[in-house]
Write a protein that holds these residues in place. Structure first.
Motif, short mmCIF file in Angstrom:
data_model
loop_
_atom_site.label_atom_id
_atom_site.label_comp_id
_atom_site.label_asym_id
_atom_site.label_seq_id
_atom_site.Cartn_x
_atom_site.Cartn_y
_atom_site.Cartn_z
N CYS A 94 5.50 -100.18 -7.60
CA CYS A 94 6.79 -99.70 -7.12
C CYS A 94 7.66 -99.42 -8.34
N GLN A 100 2.51 -113.78 -18.79
CA GLN A 100 2.52 -112.41 -19.32
C GLN A 100 1.16 -111.73 -19.24
N THR A 160 11.06 -96.64 -9.43
CA THR A 160 11.93 -95.53 -9.00
C THR A 160 11.69 -94.25 -9.79
N GLU A 196 0.38 -101.12 -23.61
CA GLU A 196 0.16 -102.54 -23.90
C GLU A 196 0.13 -103.38 -22.63
N ASP A 232 13.33 -98.27 -4.28
CA ASP A 232 13.97 -99.26 -5.12
C ASP A 232 13.30 -100.61 -4.83
N LEU A 233 12.93 -101.33 -5.88
CA LEU A 233 12.21 -102.59 -5.64
C LEU A 233 13.08 -103.58 -4.87
C1 LIG Z 1 1.93 -105.34 -30.25
C2 LIG Z 1 2.55 -105.23 -28.88
C3 LIG Z 1 2.05 -106.00 -27.85
C4 LIG Z 1 2.60 -105.89 -26.57
N1 LIG Z 1 2.07 -106.65 -25.59
C5 LIG Z 1 2.52 -106.51 -24.33
C6 LIG Z 1 1.96 -107.26 -23.25
O1 LIG Z 1 1.07 -108.10 -23.44
N2 LIG Z 1 2.44 -107.05 -22.01
C7 LIG Z 1 3.44 -106.15 -21.74
O2 LIG Z 1 3.82 -106.01 -20.57
N3 LIG Z 1 4.02 -105.47 -22.74
C8 LIG Z 1 3.59 -105.63 -24.02
N4 LIG Z 1 4.20 -104.93 -25.02
C9 LIG Z 1 5.45 -104.19 -24.74
C10 LIG Z 1 5.25 -102.83 -24.14
O3 LIG Z 1 5.18 -101.90 -25.20
C11 LIG Z 1 6.44 -102.43 -23.24
O4 LIG Z 1 7.63 -102.54 -23.99
C12 LIG Z 1 6.56 -103.27 -21.98
O5 LIG Z 1 5.32 -103.34 -21.31
C13 LIG Z 1 7.58 -102.67 -21.04
O6 LIG Z 1 7.79 -103.54 -19.97
P1 LIG Z 1 8.35 -103.00 -18.57
O7 LIG Z 1 7.43 -101.99 -18.01
O8 LIG Z 1 8.65 -104.18 -17.75
O9 LIG Z 1 9.75 -102.37 -18.99
P2 LIG Z 1 10.23 -100.84 -19.02
O10 LIG Z 1 9.28 -100.02 -19.80
O11 LIG Z 1 11.64 -100.87 -19.42
O12 LIG Z 1 10.09 -100.38 -17.52
C14 LIG Z 1 10.92 -100.77 -16.48
C15 LIG Z 1 10.61 -99.88 -15.30
O13 LIG Z 1 11.30 -100.32 -14.16
C16 LIG Z 1 11.67 -99.21 -13.39
N5 LIG Z 1 12.80 -99.62 -12.55
C17 LIG Z 1 14.08 -99.89 -12.95
N6 LIG Z 1 14.82 -100.27 -11.91
C18 LIG Z 1 14.01 -100.24 -10.81
C19 LIG Z 1 14.23 -100.53 -9.43
N7 LIG Z 1 15.41 -100.95 -8.97
N8 LIG Z 1 13.19 -100.38 -8.58
C20 LIG Z 1 11.98 -99.96 -9.04
N9 LIG Z 1 11.73 -99.68 -10.34
C21 LIG Z 1 12.74 -99.82 -11.21
C22 LIG Z 1 12.02 -98.14 -14.41
O14 LIG Z 1 11.87 -96.85 -13.86
C23 LIG Z 1 11.01 -98.42 -15.53
O15 LIG Z 1 9.86 -97.61 -15.39
C24 LIG Z 1 3.69 -105.02 -26.33
C25 LIG Z 1 4.20 -104.28 -27.37
C26 LIG Z 1 3.65 -104.37 -28.63
C27 LIG Z 1 4.23 -103.55 -29.72
#
Ligand SMILES: Cc1cc2nc3c(=O)[nH]c(=O)nc-3n(C[C@H](O)[C@H](O)[C@H](O)COP(=O)(O)OP(=O)(O)OC[C@H]3O[C@@H](n4cnc5c(N)ncnc54)[C@H](O)[C@@H]3O)c2cc1C
Ligand SMILES: Nc1ncnc2c1ncn2[C@@H]1O[C@H](COP(=O)(O)O)[C@@H](O)[C@H]1O
Lengths: 306, 253
Positions: A275, A238, A277, A261, A294-295
């Motif tokens: 990458c 992570q 969308t 974060e 799209d990834l």
């Molecule tokens: C105290 C605290 C600590 C945290 N620590 C961390 C940490 O250490 N690391 C961390 O990562 N998060 C941390 N978080 C969580 C953080 O707030 C987010 O919830 C998290 O980073 C979101 O992860 P994500 O970008 O994978 O998911 P999402 O925000 O759901 O993003 C997914 C993305 O994928 C894209 N997508 C979907 N399908 C496709 C496709 N087919 N092709 C291309 N793109 C696509 C979408 O457009 C979207 O932008 C923490 C939260 C808190 C409260």
């Protein structure tokens, strides 16, 4: 001149960067008092402040949310700061809101910019900024990485003032121990190439595809938090606030939105390619190159070219 | 143990966010809401605790659009009781306002543990858990990833950076900001939620005291995009070609 209190964050005998980031900013805004709870020996590192208030007690040796809250509360109640800066960190989150209620001071959170009377917060996963106007004394919790730490490191010789700890008998919360993360198979902080998977990869079955791409690029797989919470990859993979800080030569972010974060852990990578969308995904503000394909199309396309 | 879990709806960030005419808030007309993801974790951790040790789980929310659905979903997952706090909570509600209304209601229900989501994407004036704890006169620990029972009371894990975890023991009452449940939050199909909603009463408590943020929103704006990425378009083949060129030029591949 404004009287700014900075709550010092320290861990394992080290003052954390967030403290220097806040001190640097505070110096622009007024006169800086560092509030040092526990670890009095760290005062020598806080030359950037003009005054240090120390509260020390055996029960403050390790961070304890309840004891630290009570101590900060006592310090703030005894002084009359115009602003109290607290990190919007794991430790700071245990302090800022409680202080806001006990001292009846407004709180503005997730701050990335502060001037007298106005604070900008980064909200909605980094998709919107909100400016707040505050009159009177307030608490501000500051996002890590918002201000340069160097500005808060200097060799002044602040006045050091000891303050007696408040009554810390009968605490409900007791510190037991620290649990270090188990070593993983791969140390992602030592990798030159990281291919990082976010929630956009949809399900566990798609993890191998990302692993293959990483292997072809001579690197390893890392990920955002939801991937770990879903147990698709181990905690040691992570990247971010509660994960690891990485600085690879290449960080390829696939389906990661770029929540603050996450950004905290990878923004200093030499080359960031994202990458996603969603053309409005905040990750594109930090990436050097971005694509909105799209990834699931991009991965085979890249593999095909290697 | 009586565990109370406040839940709330937040804008779904998958949708594009627009600023309204006032320039100070989101255009909420077409906003798609979803339950704050960290609340799902808080509810899950509460249910896991109840399943292991007994007790009751009450989900509570301020009255707002679609909140009944969220409460029914909580009931379908296993909450024993669902409560709605009525009052004027349309639009953007500050954390201070929400916390005061929730604290009064939670006080009147009675509680041993409050588990909230550690944060929400819109809590400009602070995370709810700490504000609630302040009003309830209870200890507060955030970024919690595990709550277990043992002879000394509760054993909780709090996450720091780098995956380091601090273990604390605590007595109750306590307010915990949950970051992640021990298990992935359970999923309930819509049919089961519909079934749970039949014959289920949502208890209502009228908000009593009030509090405000003490600060005002003066402006909402989209981030300026720093240096910003050079965009390579939405065609995977073309983007892959360009990415390979970039990697080659940097000596990475
Ligand atoms: C105290 C605290 C600590 C945290 N620590 C961390 C940490 O250490 N690391 C961390 O990562 N998060 C941390 N978080 C969580 C953080 O707030 C987010 O919830 C998290 O980073 C979101 O992860 P994500 O970008 O994978 O998911 P999402 O925000 O759901 O993003 C997914 C993305 O994928 C894209 N997508 C979907 N399908 C496709 C496709 N087919 N092709 C291309 N793109 C696509 C979408 O457009 C979207 O932008 C923490 C939260 C808190 C409260
Ligand atoms: N209006 C509300 N109604 C019910 N619970 C809330 C409300 N506001 C905040 N909470 C709870 O506090 C958590 C953290 O919210 P916040 O502190 O606003 O980030 C939410 O996800 C809920 O668990």
């Amino acid at each position: 001149m404004s009287n700014i209190y900075v709550i010092v964050e320290h861990f394992k005998g080290q003052v954390e960067d967030i403290t220097f980031e806040m001190m640097g900013k505070a110096k622009e805004l007024g006169d800086v008092t560092a509030v040092l709870i526990g670890a009095k020996d760290l005062a020598s590192q806080l030359g950037g402040a003009s005054k240090i208030i120390c509260v020390d007690d055996p029960s403050l040796n390790n961070f304890n949310p309840e004891a630290y809250c009570k101590s900060v509360d006592a310090v703030v109640a005894a002084g009359s700061p115009d602003m109290v800066l607290v990190g919007n960190t794991s430790m700071g989150m245990d302090i800022a809101a409680g202080l806001s209620v006990s001292q009846n001071m407004p709180l503005v959170a997730y701050a990335t910019e502060i001037s007298s009377g106005s604070v900008v917060s980064q909200l909605y996963g980094g998709k919107m900024n909100v400016e707040s106007s505050v009159s009177g004394a307030c608490v501000v919790s500051v996002l890590a990485g918002s201000f340069p730490a160097d500005a808060g490191r200097s060799d002044g010789s602040p006045v050091v003032e000891d303050m007696a700890a408040p009554d810390l008998s009968g605490l409900s919360v007791k510190f037991r121990k620290l649990i270090e993360p188990e070593g993983g198979d791969v140390d992602i902080t030592a990798q030159e190439v990281l291919v990082s998977a976010g929630r956009g990869i949809q399900n566990e079955d798609n993890v191998p595809m990302v692993e293959e791409l990483a292997a072809k690029l001579g690197g390893a797989v890392s990920c955002s938090r939801p991937i770990v919470d879903n147990k698709w990859l181990g905690k040691t993979r992570q990247v971010g606030k509660s994960g690891l800080k990485v600085k690879p030569k290449l960080y390829l972010a696939l389906g990661i939105s770029g929540a603050p974060e996450h950004i905290e852990g990878m923004k200093d990578a030499e080359l960031i390619i994202a990458c996603n969308t969603d053309p409005n995904a905040p990750i594109f503000e930090y990436a050097h190159y971005g694509c909105t394909a799209d990834l699931f199309d991009l991965i085979p396309a890249l593999s095909g070219k290697m | 143990m009586n565990i109370v879990v406040p839940i709330k709806q937040v804008p779904d960030l998958v949708e594009e966010l627009e600023i309204d005419g006032s320039g100070k808030d989101l255009n909420r007309e077409w906003l798609k809401n979803k339950v704050n993801e960290f609340d799902d974790h808080a509810l899950e951790e509460a249910l896991l605790y109840k399943e292991a040790n007994g007790g009751t789980v009450t989900a509570i929310a301020l009255d707002s659009d679609d909140i009944e659905k969220a409460l029914f979903a909580a009931a379908a997952k296993g909450a024993d009781k669902v409560v709605k706090v009525t009052g004027d909570f349309g639009g953007a509600v500050s954390s201070h306002t929400a916390a005061k209304a929730l604290a009064d209601a939670i006080q009147s229900i009675g509680f041993d543990i409050v588990m909230t989501g550690v944060q929400a994407v819109d809590d400009r004036d602070g995370q709810i858990a700490g504000l609630l704890a302040g009003h309830l006169g209870a200890a507060n620990v955030n970024v919690v990833t595990s709550v277990e029972k043992d002879a000394d009371g509760l054993v909780i894990h709090k996450e720091y950076s780098g995956g380091v975890v601090a273990e604390f023991e605590t007595s109750t009452p306590v307010v915990l900001g949950i970051q992640a449940a021990k298990e992935t939050p359970r999923y309930v199909p819509v049919a089961k939620i519909r079934k749970a909603s039949r014959g289920l009463t949502i208890d209502e408590i009228a908000a009593s005291g009030s509090a405000d943020a003490g600060s005002e929103v003066s402006r909402m704006f989209k981030p300026e995009g720093g240096a910003g990425a050079e965009m390579l378009g939405d065609d995977a083949e073309a983007a892959a070609t360009k990415i390979m060129e970039i990697l080659t030029s940097k000596g990475i591949k």
